[in-house]
Design a protein around this motif. Structure first.
Motif, PDB file in Angstrom:
ATOM      1  N   SER A  50      -1.274   4.525   1.786  1.00 13.20           N
ATOM      2  CA  SER A  50      -2.609   3.915   1.883  1.00 13.20           C
ATOM      3  C   SER A  50      -3.493   4.303   0.710  1.00 13.20           C
ATOM      4  CB  SER A  50      -3.286   4.324   3.197  1.00 13.20           C
ATOM      5  OG  SER A  50      -2.557   3.837   4.294  1.00 13.20           O
ATOM      6  N   LEU A  51      -3.463   5.575   0.356  1.00 12.02           N
ATOM      7  CA  LEU A  51      -4.275   6.030  -0.779  1.00 12.02           C
ATOM      8  C   LEU A  51      -3.803   5.392  -2.085  1.00 12.02           C
ATOM      9  CD1 LEU A  51      -4.593   9.807   0.160  1.00 12.02           C
ATOM     10  CD2 LEU A  51      -6.368   8.038   0.327  1.00 12.02           C
ATOM     11  N   LEU A  52      -2.489   5.390  -2.294  1.00 13.83           N
ATOM     12  CA  LEU A  52      -1.963   4.823  -3.535  1.00 13.83           C
ATOM     13  C   LEU A  52      -2.123   3.304  -3.583  1.00 13.83           C
ATOM     14  CD1 LEU A  52       1.283   6.955  -4.024  1.00 13.83           C
ATOM     15  CD2 LEU A  52      -0.959   7.250  -5.122  1.00 13.83           C
ATOM     16  N   ASP A  53      -1.971   2.636  -2.431  1.00 13.73           N
ATOM     17  CA  ASP A  53      -2.117   1.180  -2.379  1.00 13.73           C
ATOM     18  C   ASP A  53      -3.551   0.773  -2.724  1.00 13.73           C
ATOM     19  OD1 ASP A  53      -1.150  -1.482  -1.865  1.00 13.73           O
ATOM     20  OD2 ASP A  53      -2.119  -1.414   0.101  1.00 13.73           O
ATOM     21  N   LEU A  54      -4.505   1.538  -2.240  1.00 16.26           N
ATOM     22  CA  LEU A  54      -5.906   1.250  -2.571  1.00 16.26           C
ATOM     23  C   LEU A  54      -6.201   1.553  -4.039  1.00 16.26           C
ATOM     24  CD1 LEU A  54      -7.623   2.664   0.640  1.00 16.26           C
ATOM     25  CD2 LEU A  54      -7.420   0.259  -0.026  1.00 16.26           C
ATOM     26  N   TRP A  55      -5.603   2.620  -4.544  1.00 15.17           N
ATOM     27  CA  TRP A  55      -5.862   3.058  -5.906  1.00 15.17           C
ATOM     28  C   TRP A  55      -5.150   2.164  -6.919  1.00 15.17           C
ATOM     29  CZ3 TRP A  55      -3.392   7.825  -8.555  1.00 15.17           C
ATOM     30  CH2 TRP A  55      -4.081   8.128  -9.734  1.00 15.17           C
ATOM     31  N   TRP A  56      -3.853   1.885  -6.675  1.00 10.50           N
ATOM     32  CA  TRP A  56      -3.051   1.119  -7.640  1.00 10.50           C
ATOM     33  C   TRP A  56      -3.064  -0.382  -7.388  1.00 10.50           C
ATOM     34  CZ3 TRP A  56       1.791   4.720  -7.124  1.00 10.50           C
ATOM     35  CH2 TRP A  56       1.574   5.897  -7.839  1.00 10.50           C
ATOM     36  N   ASP A  57      -3.330  -0.804  -6.161  1.00  6.18           N
ATOM     37  CA  ASP A  57      -3.253  -2.213  -5.779  1.00  6.18           C
ATOM     38  C   ASP A  57      -1.862  -2.789  -6.067  1.00  6.18           C
ATOM     39  OD1 ASP A  57      -4.320  -4.506  -4.597  1.00  6.18           O
ATOM     40  OD2 ASP A  57      -4.865  -5.357  -6.551  1.00  6.18           O
ATOM     41  N   ALA A  62       3.307   1.848  -4.598  1.00  5.95           N
ATOM     42  CA  ALA A  62       2.743   2.815  -3.652  1.00  5.95           C
ATOM     43  C   ALA A  62       3.780   3.221  -2.617  1.00  5.95           C
ATOM     44  CB  ALA A  62       1.515   2.214  -2.957  1.00  5.95           C
ATOM     45  N   THR A 125      -3.909  -3.679   3.201  1.00  8.74           N
ATOM     46  CA  THR A 125      -3.251  -2.429   3.573  1.00  8.74           C
ATOM     47  C   THR A 125      -2.824  -2.414   5.035  1.00  8.74           C
ATOM     48  OG1 THR A 125      -4.461  -1.226   1.855  1.00  8.74           O
ATOM     49  CG2 THR A 125      -3.526   0.084   3.630  1.00  8.74           C
TER      50      THR A 125
END
Length: 155
Positions: A50-57, A62, A125
């Motif tokens: 979740s953190l990486l998906d939001l950060w990297w899109d 992610a 997400t």
């Protein structure tokens, strides 16, 4: 209880509550411990994802990054708690085998995300996590069987 004779191996600790380790232990206890470890590892995977998906899109990047990190923790926890393997002997081999099994989970989760993104190209997400939940459930059954009968068979 018999008295040990010279040359007998004596353990200072009581036998494991599971009745053994590896493929010789009762499957129900191992399956329950595996489910607990799997649930915690899945939670770790989802938080990192979740953190990486939001950060990297980028859901695929992610996912694989989160899986790599959670696989190390998962294998270590299953090694000691689920299958009762202690000590340093075999740690590297078990981690390598855990990474071989990583590809089962990665294939299932990457496939689930790919199918979702074919249907909903802009899935957020929460939908991504739904796809990962289904795929992870399927892969957990395969991972348990492989860990029990391959990775920790002789343990």
């Amino acid at each position: 209880m018999s008295t040990p004779r010279p040359g007998d191996s004596v353990s200072a600790s009581p036998p494991a509550a599971s009745g053994g380790s590896g493929a010789s232990a009762p499957v129900a206890g191992q399956a329950m411990r595996f489910a607990v470890v799997g649930t915690l590892s899945t939670g770790l995977h989802f938080v990192i994802f979740s953190l990486l998906d939001l950060w990297w899109d980028n859901a695929q990047l992610a996912n694989i990054s989160a899986l790599v990190l959670s696989t190390v923790a998962n294998t270590a926890a299953n090694r000691s708690w689920t299958f009762g393997v202690t000590g340093r002997e075999g740690v590297a081999r078990h981690q390598l085998q855990g990474f071989a099994l990583f590809f089962i989970t990665w294939a299932a989760t990457a496939g689930g995300l790919a199918v979702l993104h074919l249907i909903r190209p802009n899935a957020g997400t929460l939908l991504n996590l739904g796809a990962l939940t289904i795929a992870t459930g399927v892969s957990m059954v395969l991972r348990f069987l492989a860990m029990r009968y391959w990775v920790f068979k002789a343990a």
